[in-house]
Write a protein that holds these residues in place. Structure first.
Motif, mmCIF file in Angstrom:
data_model
loop_
_atom_site.group_PDB
_atom_site.id
_atom_site.type_symbol
_atom_site.label_atom_id
_atom_site.label_comp_id
_atom_site.label_asym_id
_atom_site.label_seq_id
_atom_site.Cartn_x
_atom_site.Cartn_y
_atom_site.Cartn_z
ATOM 1 N N MET A 39 0.845 -1.185 0.000
ATOM 2 C CA MET A 39 0.000 0.000 0.000
ATOM 3 C C MET A 39 0.882 1.237 0.000
ATOM 4 O O MET A 39 1.836 1.334 0.763
ATOM 5 C CB MET A 39 -0.908 -0.016 1.234
ATOM 6 C CG MET A 39 -1.629 1.259 1.493
ATOM 7 S SD MET A 39 -3.032 1.442 0.413
ATOM 8 C CE MET A 39 -4.065 2.463 1.392
ATOM 9 N N ASN A 40 0.576 2.150 -0.873
ATOM 10 C CA ASN A 40 1.259 3.430 -0.932
ATOM 11 C C ASN A 40 0.336 4.479 -0.335
ATOM 12 O O ASN A 40 -0.879 4.301 -0.309
ATOM 13 C CB ASN A 40 1.599 3.772 -2.374
ATOM 14 C CG ASN A 40 2.553 2.758 -2.948
ATOM 15 O OD1 ASN A 40 3.724 2.768 -2.638
ATOM 16 N ND2 ASN A 40 2.044 1.845 -3.754
ATOM 17 N N LYS B 247 -2.054 9.868 -7.297
ATOM 18 C CA LYS B 247 -2.875 8.713 -6.917
ATOM 19 C C LYS B 247 -3.417 8.012 -8.154
ATOM 20 O O LYS B 247 -3.424 6.778 -8.230
ATOM 21 C CB LYS B 247 -4.018 9.138 -6.000
ATOM 22 C CG LYS B 247 -4.850 7.959 -5.526
ATOM 23 C CD LYS B 247 -5.951 8.360 -4.585
ATOM 24 C CE LYS B 247 -6.649 7.079 -4.127
ATOM 25 N NZ LYS B 247 -7.986 7.297 -3.686
ATOM 26 N N ASN B 248 -3.860 8.787 -9.130
ATOM 27 C CA ASN B 248 -4.370 8.201 -10.368
ATOM 28 C C ASN B 248 -3.283 7.426 -11.105
ATOM 29 O O ASN B 248 -3.556 6.360 -11.676
ATOM 30 C CB ASN B 248 -4.966 9.283 -11.269
ATOM 31 C CG ASN B 248 -6.243 9.873 -10.710
ATOM 32 O OD1 ASN B 248 -6.899 9.279 -9.860
ATOM 33 N ND2 ASN B 248 -6.593 11.063 -11.169
ATOM 34 N N PHE B 249 -2.057 7.936 -11.105
ATOM 35 C CA PHE B 249 -0.954 7.216 -11.757
ATOM 36 C C PHE B 249 -0.678 5.885 -11.049
ATOM 37 O O PHE B 249 -0.429 4.876 -11.700
ATOM 38 C CB PHE B 249 0.319 8.067 -11.813
ATOM 39 C CG PHE B 249 0.287 9.129 -12.879
ATOM 40 C CD1 PHE B 249 -0.079 8.822 -14.186
ATOM 41 C CD2 PHE B 249 0.639 10.433 -12.585
ATOM 42 C CE1 PHE B 249 -0.104 9.803 -15.174
ATOM 43 C CE2 PHE B 249 0.623 11.420 -13.563
ATOM 44 C CZ PHE B 249 0.251 11.107 -14.859
ATOM 45 N N PHE B 250 -0.725 5.872 -9.711
ATOM 46 C CA PHE B 250 -0.568 4.612 -8.975
ATOM 47 C C PHE B 250 -1.693 3.645 -9.357
ATOM 48 O O PHE B 250 -1.452 2.474 -9.631
ATOM 49 C CB PHE B 250 -0.609 4.839 -7.459
ATOM 50 C CG PHE B 250 0.702 5.198 -6.825
ATOM 51 C CD1 PHE B 250 1.752 4.290 -6.788
ATOM 52 C CD2 PHE B 250 0.884 6.440 -6.232
ATOM 53 C CE1 PHE B 250 2.949 4.605 -6.175
ATOM 54 C CE2 PHE B 250 2.083 6.768 -5.618
ATOM 55 C CZ PHE B 250 3.118 5.855 -5.589
ATOM 56 N N GLY C 295 -3.558 4.975 -0.924
ATOM 57 C CA GLY C 295 -4.471 5.781 -0.135
ATOM 58 C C GLY C 295 -4.096 7.246 -0.236
ATOM 59 O O GLY C 295 -2.960 7.596 -0.565
ATOM 60 N N LEU C 296 -5.049 8.106 0.035
ATOM 61 C CA LEU C 296 -4.822 9.545 0.006
ATOM 62 C C LEU C 296 -5.338 10.142 1.301
ATOM 63 O O LEU C 296 -6.489 9.926 1.677
ATOM 64 C CB LEU C 296 -5.538 10.177 -1.195
ATOM 65 C CG LEU C 296 -5.513 11.702 -1.312
ATOM 66 C CD1 LEU C 296 -4.093 12.220 -1.474
ATOM 67 C CD2 LEU C 296 -6.375 12.152 -2.487
ATOM 68 N N ILE C 297 -4.478 10.861 1.981
ATOM 69 C CA ILE C 297 -4.856 11.602 3.184
ATOM 70 C C ILE C 297 -4.830 13.082 2.837
ATOM 71 O O ILE C 297 -3.781 13.602 2.444
ATOM 72 C CB ILE C 297 -3.889 11.333 4.356
ATOM 73 C CG1 ILE C 297 -3.975 9.897 4.826
ATOM 74 C CG2 ILE C 297 -4.163 12.297 5.506
ATOM 75 C CD1 ILE C 297 -2.964 9.554 5.909
ATOM 76 N N ASN C 298 -5.962 13.740 2.965
ATOM 77 C CA ASN C 298 -6.038 15.190 2.820
ATOM 78 C C ASN C 298 -6.056 15.774 4.225
ATOM 79 O O ASN C 298 -7.039 15.603 4.951
ATOM 80 C CB ASN C 298 -7.313 15.594 2.068
ATOM 81 C CG ASN C 298 -7.251 15.231 0.614
ATOM 82 O OD1 ASN C 298 -6.350 15.644 -0.092
ATOM 83 N ND2 ASN C 298 -8.209 14.439 0.167
#
Length: 172
Positions: A1-2, A23-26, A34-37
């Protein structure tokens, strides 16, 4: 997981837009990410004591611990990454140990391209992180109406994601 961490407190920021692109490229390479804002979290200021027991800090720290690699995406102010990102690293410090870390920065001008160096040094020397030897730096001239228009920057984000994937395979 990245894991991608967007450190802007503006939901429509340039650095957040680049985080979503990464994130889209991954995901295009079928790599779980995952994306943390950070705008969505109420992170306490580092006080060297009680902040480490905060439930929000524990939640983010757990995500960092589970990540194989982390891309930090943030705005540059006064020749440095913003205080929100620096505070996050302080309150979650032990979770960063040994992580593969890359950087994507958005700044107003071209003169602060060395902005991530202080945080890089901290992560490298204190937390023994492996820093991806490529980072992305975009200035306001790379955007039009808050939309990334510079294909070179888009390609560099894709290359950074590729480096993270490649190094992750070697490093883990």
């Amino acid at each position: 997981m990245n894991l991608i961490i967007s450190g802007s407190l503006n939901k429509n920021s340039k650095s957040r837009q680049m985080a979503i692109l990464a994130k889209n490229f991954f995901q295009n390479k079928s790599v779980p990410t995952g994306l943390i804002n950070l705008v969505d979290y109420d992170i306490p200021l580092c006080d060297g004591d009680e902040c480490y027991n905060d439930k929000v800090v524990k939640k983010i720290k757990d995500k960092i611990l589970k990540a194989d690699s982390i891309l930090i995406c943030g705005p540059v102010y006064n020749y440095d990454l913003n205080a929100v990102l620096r505070n996050l690293v302080e309150v979650t410090s032990s979770a960063w140990t040994g992580k593969l870390v890359g950087f994507i920065c958005a700044a107003g001008g071209k003169n602060s391209y060395m902005a991530p160096i202080a945080l890089i040094n901290n992560l490298m020397l204190h937390n023994r992180c492996l820093i991806i030897p490529r980072f992305v730096y975009a200035s306001s001239s790379d955007f039009s109406e808050n939309v990334l228009i510079n294909n070179d920057i888009i390609n560099r984000i894709e290359q950074l994601v590729g480096e993270a994937i490649k190094l992750n395979g070697v490093y883990s």
